[in-house]
Design a protein around this motif. Structure first.
Motif, PDB file in Angstrom:
ATOM      1  N   PRO A   1       0.859  -1.190   0.000  1.00  0.00           N
ATOM      2  CA  PRO A   1       0.000   0.000   0.000  1.00  0.00           C
ATOM      3  C   PRO A   1       0.899   1.245   0.000  1.00  0.00           C
ATOM      4  O   PRO A   1       2.097   1.150   0.258  1.00  0.00           O
ATOM      5  CB  PRO A   1      -0.776  -0.125   1.314  1.00  0.00           C
ATOM      6  CG  PRO A   1       0.139  -0.890   2.211  1.00  0.00           C
ATOM      7  CD  PRO A   1       0.905  -1.845   1.315  1.00  0.00           C
ATOM      8  N   PRO A   2       0.335   2.424  -0.289  1.00  0.00           N
ATOM      9  CA  PRO A   2       1.161   3.644  -0.339  1.00  0.00           C
ATOM     10  C   PRO A   2       1.521   4.125   1.064  1.00  0.00           C
ATOM     11  O   PRO A   2       0.840   4.954   1.652  1.00  0.00           O
ATOM     12  CB  PRO A   2       0.268   4.643  -1.077  1.00  0.00           C
ATOM     13  CG  PRO A   2      -1.132   4.186  -0.788  1.00  0.00           C
ATOM     14  CD  PRO A   2      -1.063   2.694  -0.679  1.00  0.00           C
ATOM     15  N   ARG A   3       2.601   3.598   1.594  1.00  0.00           N
ATOM     16  CA  ARG A   3       3.043   3.915   2.951  1.00  0.00           C
ATOM     17  C   ARG A   3       4.512   4.335   2.932  1.00  0.00           C
ATOM     18  O   ARG A   3       5.286   3.924   2.066  1.00  0.00           O
ATOM     19  CB  ARG A   3       2.893   2.701   3.866  1.00  0.00           C
ATOM     20  CG  ARG A   3       1.507   2.103   3.913  1.00  0.00           C
ATOM     21  CD  ARG A   3       0.533   2.935   4.743  1.00  0.00           C
ATOM     22  NE  ARG A   3      -0.704   2.195   4.945  1.00  0.00           N
ATOM     23  CZ  ARG A   3      -1.755   2.248   4.123  1.00  0.00           C
ATOM     24  NH1 ARG A   3      -1.714   3.046   3.060  1.00  0.00           N
ATOM     25  NH2 ARG A   3      -2.837   1.532   4.369  1.00  0.00           N
ATOM     26  N   SER A   4       4.911   5.086   3.932  1.00  0.00           N
ATOM     27  CA  SER A   4       6.295   5.536   4.039  1.00  0.00           C
ATOM     28  C   SER A   4       7.258   4.359   4.110  1.00  0.00           C
ATOM     29  O   SER A   4       8.324   4.361   3.484  1.00  0.00           O
ATOM     30  CB  SER A   4       6.475   6.418   5.276  1.00  0.00           C
ATOM     31  OG  SER A   4       5.768   7.630   5.126  1.00  0.00           O
ATOM     32  N   TYR A   5       6.920   3.325   4.886  1.00  0.00           N
ATOM     33  CA  TYR A   5       7.829   2.191   5.021  1.00  0.00           C
ATOM     34  C   TYR A   5       8.061   1.516   3.671  1.00  0.00           C
ATOM     35  O   TYR A   5       9.162   1.022   3.392  1.00  0.00           O
ATOM     36  CB  TYR A   5       7.303   1.174   6.034  1.00  0.00           C
ATOM     37  CG  TYR A   5       6.145   0.329   5.561  1.00  0.00           C
ATOM     38  CD1 TYR A   5       6.348  -0.817   4.785  1.00  0.00           C
ATOM     39  CD2 TYR A   5       4.836   0.662   5.888  1.00  0.00           C
ATOM     40  CE1 TYR A   5       5.279  -1.582   4.337  1.00  0.00           C
ATOM     41  CE2 TYR A   5       3.773  -0.102   5.457  1.00  0.00           C
ATOM     42  CZ  TYR A   5       3.993  -1.223   4.681  1.00  0.00           C
ATOM     43  OH  TYR A   5       2.935  -1.977   4.233  1.00  0.00           O
ATOM     44  N   ALA A   6       7.013   1.487   2.830  1.00  0.00           N
ATOM     45  CA  ALA A   6       7.135   0.843   1.525  1.00  0.00           C
ATOM     46  C   ALA A   6       8.043   1.642   0.594  1.00  0.00           C
ATOM     47  O   ALA A   6       8.891   1.076  -0.101  1.00  0.00           O
ATOM     48  CB  ALA A   6       5.749   0.682   0.902  1.00  0.00           C
ATOM     49  N   LEU A   7       7.869   2.950   0.597  1.00  0.00           N
ATOM     50  CA  LEU A   7       8.737   3.796  -0.224  1.00  0.00           C
ATOM     51  C   LEU A   7      10.183   3.676   0.241  1.00  0.00           C
ATOM     52  O   LEU A   7      11.101   3.557  -0.579  1.00  0.00           O
ATOM     53  CB  LEU A   7       8.259   5.246  -0.141  1.00  0.00           C
ATOM     54  CG  LEU A   7       9.072   6.271  -0.930  1.00  0.00           C
ATOM     55  CD1 LEU A   7       9.163   5.893  -2.405  1.00  0.00           C
ATOM     56  CD2 LEU A   7       8.463   7.669  -0.770  1.00  0.00           C
ATOM     57  N   ARG A   8      10.393   3.668   1.547  1.00  0.00           N
ATOM     58  CA  ARG A   8      11.758   3.537   2.063  1.00  0.00           C
ATOM     59  C   ARG A   8      12.371   2.193   1.677  1.00  0.00           C
ATOM     60  O   ARG A   8      13.567   2.105   1.384  1.00  0.00           O
ATOM     61  CB  ARG A   8      11.765   3.718   3.583  1.00  0.00           C
ATOM     62  CG  ARG A   8      11.466   5.135   4.046  1.00  0.00           C
ATOM     63  CD  ARG A   8      11.860   5.327   5.506  1.00  0.00           C
ATOM     64  NE  ARG A   8      11.156   4.405   6.384  1.00  0.00           N
ATOM     65  CZ  ARG A   8       9.979   4.650   6.955  1.00  0.00           C
ATOM     66  NH1 ARG A   8       9.362   5.807   6.718  1.00  0.00           N
ATOM     67  NH2 ARG A   8       9.409   3.772   7.750  1.00  0.00           N
TER      68      ARG A   8
END
Length: 289
Positions: A200-207
């Motif tokens: 999902p579009p989450r900060s942890y995923a982008l990081r």
């Protein structure tokens, strides 16, 4: 902080059954592309539809007319979809040639700027589809992926590569490195809320994606995007980290009453609120140079 590219994905493969506000007729696609570019988009992606049947088409003449209509009014980087294929067709030895036949013709005619090359395969399943009637296996064989990269290299096109999970990025980076004369790719991190793939579009995923970027020593630009989701909550973080953003009805929550123009305007505001600057088309070209 460098300028942030906004790509608008106008319609996608959904048909109006799942995304009722998408433009379908050629004149609708052209007019929405123009207003979105005037609102800040420098890249336009579209799926061409047969207005009579409502089905997707890769008719070269129709696609050329849409591209010409957009470029008559605005300066934009424009690219259409690859050919939709059934699962049986997608695993055939000729799948690469069939997927990219119309795009090769457009490349020869110098009509394209970018070229889709999706470096992997995944199940596209919506949580709401309890019967799985509309579930799709999006198959891109390694040979077909390499064929797409070869087409991009031959005609001087930037490959835009959808990253549905980390394995897509690893394979993309591997094959990009083995393709001579290839222009800079744009990696597109795909998030979702309404479908089950990836993050999902989450900060942890982008990081997590950016940690893999660093480990693989990738220097190519990247953007946040998705299917059946709203990436606006991570736009500020993406801008600060040097990324770019895709907006539009192909990516946004299915069944929305929001239109393409409103999505581009909201994205431009989010970029500026994060201290960024929306890239012009000239700046987008420089970023991909």
């Amino acid at each position: 902080m460098s300028a942030t590219i906004i790509e608008v994905a106008l319609n996608g493969p959904w048909t109006r059954k799942h995304q009722p506000k998408i433009p379908v007729a050629a004149d609708e696609i052209v007019s929405e592309a123009i207003v979105c570019c005037k609102a800040g988009a420098s890249v336009v992606h579209f799926h061409a539809y047969d207005a009579k049947t409502g089905d997707q088409t890769t008719d070269v003449a129709l696609i050329e007319s849409i591209i010409a209509g957009i470029r008559d009014e605005v300066d934009a980087l424009v690219y259409p979809a690859i050919r939709y294929m059934s699962n049986a067709e997608a695993i055939h030895a000729s799948s690469g040639w069939r997927r990219y036949e119309h795009l090769a013709a457009l490349g020869r005619g110098r009509k394209l700027d970018w070229l889709i090359v999706d470096p992997g395969s995944t199940n596209l399943v919506r949580y709401s589809d309890t019967s799985l009637e509309d579930a799709v296996v999006d198959i891109n064989s390694p040979a077909a992926i390499k064929h797409g990269l070869n087409i991009a290299a031959e005609y001087g096109l930037n490959p835009t590569m959808a990253i549905y999970d980390p394995g897509y990025l690893r394979l993309a980076h591997h094959l990009v490195g083995r393709t001579t004369r290839l222009k800079t790719p744009m990696y597109r991190f795909m998030f979702s809320e309404q479908l089950t793939f990836g993050f999902p579009p989450r900060s942890y995923a982008l990081r997590a994606y950016l940690e893999l970027y660093r480990e693989l020593a990738i220097s190519a630009p990247w953007m946040v995007a998705g299917l059946g989701t709203n990436v606006l909550p991570i736009v500020a973080e993406a801008v600060v980290m040097g990324g770019h953003v895709r907006a539009g009805l192909e990516d946004f929550d299915l069944g929305t009453e929001t239109g393409n123009l409103a999505l581009v305007e909201a994205t431009a505001k989010a970029i500026e609120a994060a201290g960024g600057k929306v890239a012009s088309t000239a700046e987008a070209r420089r970023i991909l140079a």
